[in-house]
Design a protein around this motif. Structure first.
Motif, PDB file in Angstrom:
ATOM      1  N   GLN A   1      51.112 -14.923 -28.996  1.00  0.00           N
ATOM      2  CA  GLN A   1      51.790 -15.823 -29.925  1.00  0.00           C
ATOM      3  C   GLN A   1      51.343 -15.561 -31.356  1.00  0.00           C
ATOM      4  O   GLN A   1      52.165 -15.560 -32.295  1.00  0.00           O
ATOM      5  CB  GLN A   1      51.499 -17.282 -29.542  1.00  0.00           C
ATOM      6  CG  GLN A   1      51.977 -17.682 -28.159  1.00  0.00           C
ATOM      7  CD  GLN A   1      53.504 -17.717 -28.064  1.00  0.00           C
ATOM      8  OE1 GLN A   1      54.207 -17.532 -29.049  1.00  0.00           O
ATOM      9  NE2 GLN A   1      54.009 -17.929 -26.859  1.00  0.00           N
ATOM     10  N   SER A   2      50.039 -15.333 -31.536  1.00  0.00           N
ATOM     11  CA  SER A   2      49.540 -15.042 -32.879  1.00  0.00           C
ATOM     12  C   SER A   2      50.108 -13.738 -33.417  1.00  0.00           C
ATOM     13  O   SER A   2      50.485 -13.641 -34.595  1.00  0.00           O
ATOM     14  CB  SER A   2      48.009 -14.990 -32.865  1.00  0.00           C
ATOM     15  OG  SER A   2      47.470 -16.250 -32.512  1.00  0.00           O
ATOM     16  N   LEU A   3      50.193 -12.733 -32.562  1.00  0.00           N
ATOM     17  CA  LEU A   3      50.738 -11.450 -33.004  1.00  0.00           C
ATOM     18  C   LEU A   3      52.225 -11.579 -33.326  1.00  0.00           C
ATOM     19  O   LEU A   3      52.727 -10.953 -34.269  1.00  0.00           O
ATOM     20  CB  LEU A   3      50.513 -10.394 -31.919  1.00  0.00           C
ATOM     21  CG  LEU A   3      49.048 -10.007 -31.671  1.00  0.00           C
ATOM     22  CD1 LEU A   3      48.945  -9.001 -30.535  1.00  0.00           C
ATOM     23  CD2 LEU A   3      48.415  -9.418 -32.929  1.00  0.00           C
ATOM     24  N   THR A   4      52.937 -12.403 -32.545  1.00  0.00           N
ATOM     25  CA  THR A   4      54.353 -12.648 -32.862  1.00  0.00           C
ATOM     26  C   THR A   4      54.492 -13.298 -34.228  1.00  0.00           C
ATOM     27  O   THR A   4      55.374 -12.930 -35.027  1.00  0.00           O
ATOM     28  CB  THR A   4      54.982 -13.552 -31.785  1.00  0.00           C
ATOM     29  OG1 THR A   4      54.869 -12.917 -30.509  1.00  0.00           O
ATOM     30  CG2 THR A   4      56.447 -13.816 -32.096  1.00  0.00           C
TER      31      THR A   4
ATOM     32  N   LYS B   1      61.793 -18.854 -31.167  1.00  0.00           N
ATOM     33  CA  LYS B   1      62.513 -17.661 -30.726  1.00  0.00           C
ATOM     34  C   LYS B   1      63.955 -17.931 -30.323  1.00  0.00           C
ATOM     35  O   LYS B   1      64.814 -17.067 -30.476  1.00  0.00           O
ATOM     36  CB  LYS B   1      61.757 -17.020 -29.546  1.00  0.00           C
ATOM     37  CG  LYS B   1      60.441 -16.378 -29.938  1.00  0.00           C
ATOM     38  CD  LYS B   1      59.780 -15.659 -28.783  1.00  0.00           C
ATOM     39  CE  LYS B   1      59.236 -16.642 -27.758  1.00  0.00           C
ATOM     40  NZ  LYS B   1      58.457 -15.960 -26.689  1.00  0.00           N
ATOM     41  N   HIS B   2      64.253 -19.119 -29.802  1.00  0.00           N
ATOM     42  CA  HIS B   2      65.554 -19.323 -29.170  1.00  0.00           C
ATOM     43  C   HIS B   2      66.398 -20.462 -29.735  1.00  0.00           C
ATOM     44  O   HIS B   2      67.617 -20.433 -29.607  1.00  0.00           O
ATOM     45  CB  HIS B   2      65.366 -19.583 -27.665  1.00  0.00           C
ATOM     46  CG  HIS B   2      64.579 -18.523 -26.954  1.00  0.00           C
ATOM     47  ND1 HIS B   2      64.981 -17.213 -26.887  1.00  0.00           N
ATOM     48  CD2 HIS B   2      63.391 -18.595 -26.275  1.00  0.00           C
ATOM     49  CE1 HIS B   2      64.094 -16.506 -26.194  1.00  0.00           C
ATOM     50  NE2 HIS B   2      63.125 -17.322 -25.819  1.00  0.00           N
ATOM     51  N   ALA B   3      65.760 -21.495 -30.298  1.00  0.00           N
ATOM     52  CA  ALA B   3      66.498 -22.743 -30.516  1.00  0.00           C
ATOM     53  C   ALA B   3      67.363 -22.760 -31.767  1.00  0.00           C
ATOM     54  O   ALA B   3      68.350 -23.483 -31.829  1.00  0.00           O
ATOM     55  CB  ALA B   3      65.513 -23.913 -30.564  1.00  0.00           C
ATOM     56  N   ALA B   4      66.999 -21.974 -32.808  1.00  0.00           N
ATOM     57  CA  ALA B   4      67.691 -22.064 -34.104  1.00  0.00           C
ATOM     58  C   ALA B   4      67.723 -23.513 -34.589  1.00  0.00           C
ATOM     59  O   ALA B   4      68.761 -24.045 -35.004  1.00  0.00           O
ATOM     60  CB  ALA B   4      69.112 -21.503 -33.989  1.00  0.00           C
ATOM     61  N   ALA B   5      66.558 -24.182 -34.482  1.00  0.00           N
ATOM     62  CA  ALA B   5      66.477 -25.607 -34.781  1.00  0.00           C
ATOM     63  C   ALA B   5      66.167 -25.845 -36.253  1.00  0.00           C
ATOM     64  O   ALA B   5      65.686 -24.958 -36.968  1.00  0.00           O
ATOM     65  CB  ALA B   5      65.411 -26.258 -33.900  1.00  0.00           C
TER      66      ALA B   5
END
Length: 397
Positions: A211-214, A312-316
């Motif tokens: 997660q940190s690298l992302t 990553k997915h929600a576009a919130a």
């Protein structure tokens, strides 16, 4: 000294003692005819030789070598013939049955053979006993009674000892199987433990360092676009966090929560850092009640993974973390993004498959007896709910 060797030494001593007794009797009893004493000594020597050079290696109540059929019958025939010759010369030589009858059992290939040869020996000895006094009716009857009783006692004792030996062999076999099963169980336990540890490390690496690298990658992309010092500062913070988490994993310590702090504080720091990295506001409402250390790790990892999925997915446009602690610790991660239908076109449950992070999160929660539920929010977005049962009587912070 092994048990088999001790057993054979006992037989050696008994055979030697019996040989000495027979020699003494041969020269103390009145001779039946000139030179009969030496014939008796020769008979005793012959039986001793058959024992020492033939039957001795098969003397054992434990598993050992078994004579071939020709060897077995030859040894038994030699013993019976020598005993019959000695008895026909001097009836007292029936004393040699004390070693001949056990040797018959030891050199037999089966219990049936032992019984048949013992009965055959009784018949031959009856004839030899009667022959020692010209086949008189009295001697014939005495021979039949004496050899018959000896055969009966030998068969009864042989069957009893054989049953004990079979029980011992079966016990050894069961013990060997149990030992093998224990070794197999230990190996399976080691393999299971290694697999569980690999899975644990995989979850930890995914939920922390990955997660940190992302975050670092996304911040680097942002820095390339605007070149802001704030993005570079965030990259440095994320890199330091990844380094801290890697060191914590190496020393087998959890980096999930600060021992001096609380889960509520850790969640607030997580929301603040997430907002700085993504620009997405995260509201945090967390109960101040104390949660056990191991459950803190699970709940914080779920919060990290839930926010990672939002990124990553929600576009919130916004997200929230809500932690309530009562009989259960309940963590709710929600956003106002596309919802499950937008993330998974087939509308499948988020916990039914997907990436490693979601499967790892479900496994992690299940290990502490909790449940994980993901569903579309009431208005929009996705709601992830983690519920973990607590012990009674938690103290407030």
């Amino acid at each position: 000294m092994s048990a088999v060797v001790r057993e054979r030494v006992g037989w050696d001593l008994a055979s030697a003692a019996l040989f000495v007794v027979i020699v003494i009797l041969a020269f103390t009893l009145p001779p039946r005819f000139p030179g009969s004493s030496w014939y008796l000594v020769a008979t005793a020597v012959g039986i001793a030789a058959v024992y020492a050079f033939g039957a001795r290696r098969y003397v054992s109540l434990r598993e050992g070598p078994e004579p071939s059929p020709p060897v077995s019958w030859l040894l038994q025939a030699a013993l019976i013939i020598l005993l019959a010759v000695g008895t026909s010369i001097e009836p007292t030589m029936m004393l040699l049955q004390t070693i001949v009858l056990p040797l018959i059992w030891m050199t037999s290939r089966s219990t049936r053979q032992s019984i048949l040869v013992t009965l055959l020996n009784a018949v031959v000895l009856s004839i030899a006993y009667a022959a020692s006094d010209g086949f008189s009716p009295g001697m014939l009857l005495a021979g039949v009674v004496t050899s018959g009783l000896s055969a009966a006692f030998s068969i009864a004792l042989g069957l009893w000892i054989t049953r004990i030996a079979e029980w011992g062999t079966e016990r050894q076999r069961l013990l060997a199987e149990l030992t093998a099963a224990q070794h197999g169980l230990e190996a399976a336990s080691r393999e299971s433990g290694a697999a569980a540890e690999r899975a644990r490390l995989a979850r930890e690496v995914h939920d922390t360092i990955a997660q940190s690298l992302t975050s670092i990658v996304m911040l680097a992309e942002r820095s390339r676009l605007d070149g802001s010092h704030e993005a570079i500062s965030l990259i440095e913070d994320a890199a330091r966090e990844a380094l801290r988490e890697a060191r914590a994993l190496v020393v087998v310590e959890s980096s999930a929560a600060d021992p001096s702090g609380s889960l509520a504080e850790a969640l607030r720091r997580l929301g603040e850092r997430f907002g700085r990295e993504t620009g997405l506001p995260v509201s945090v409402e967390a109960s101040p009640l104390v949660v056990p250390r191991d459950l803190q790790v699970v709940l914080l990892r779920c919060a990290q993974e839930g926010l990672a999925n939002v990124r990553k997915h929600a576009a919130a446009g916004a997200a929230s973390l809500v932690l309530t602690v009562d009989d259960d610790a309940v963590l709710v991660v929600s956003d106002d993004g596309r919802g499950l239908g937008g993330v998974r076109p087939d509308g499948a449950d988020i916990g039914a498959g997907g990436g490693f992070g979601l499967a790892g999160m479900r496994d992690r929660v299940a290990l502490v007896g909790g449940t994980l539920e993901a569903r579309d929010g009431e208005a929009a977005g996705t709601t992830l709910t983690v519920r973990i049962p607590l012990t009674v009587g938690q103290e407030t912070a």
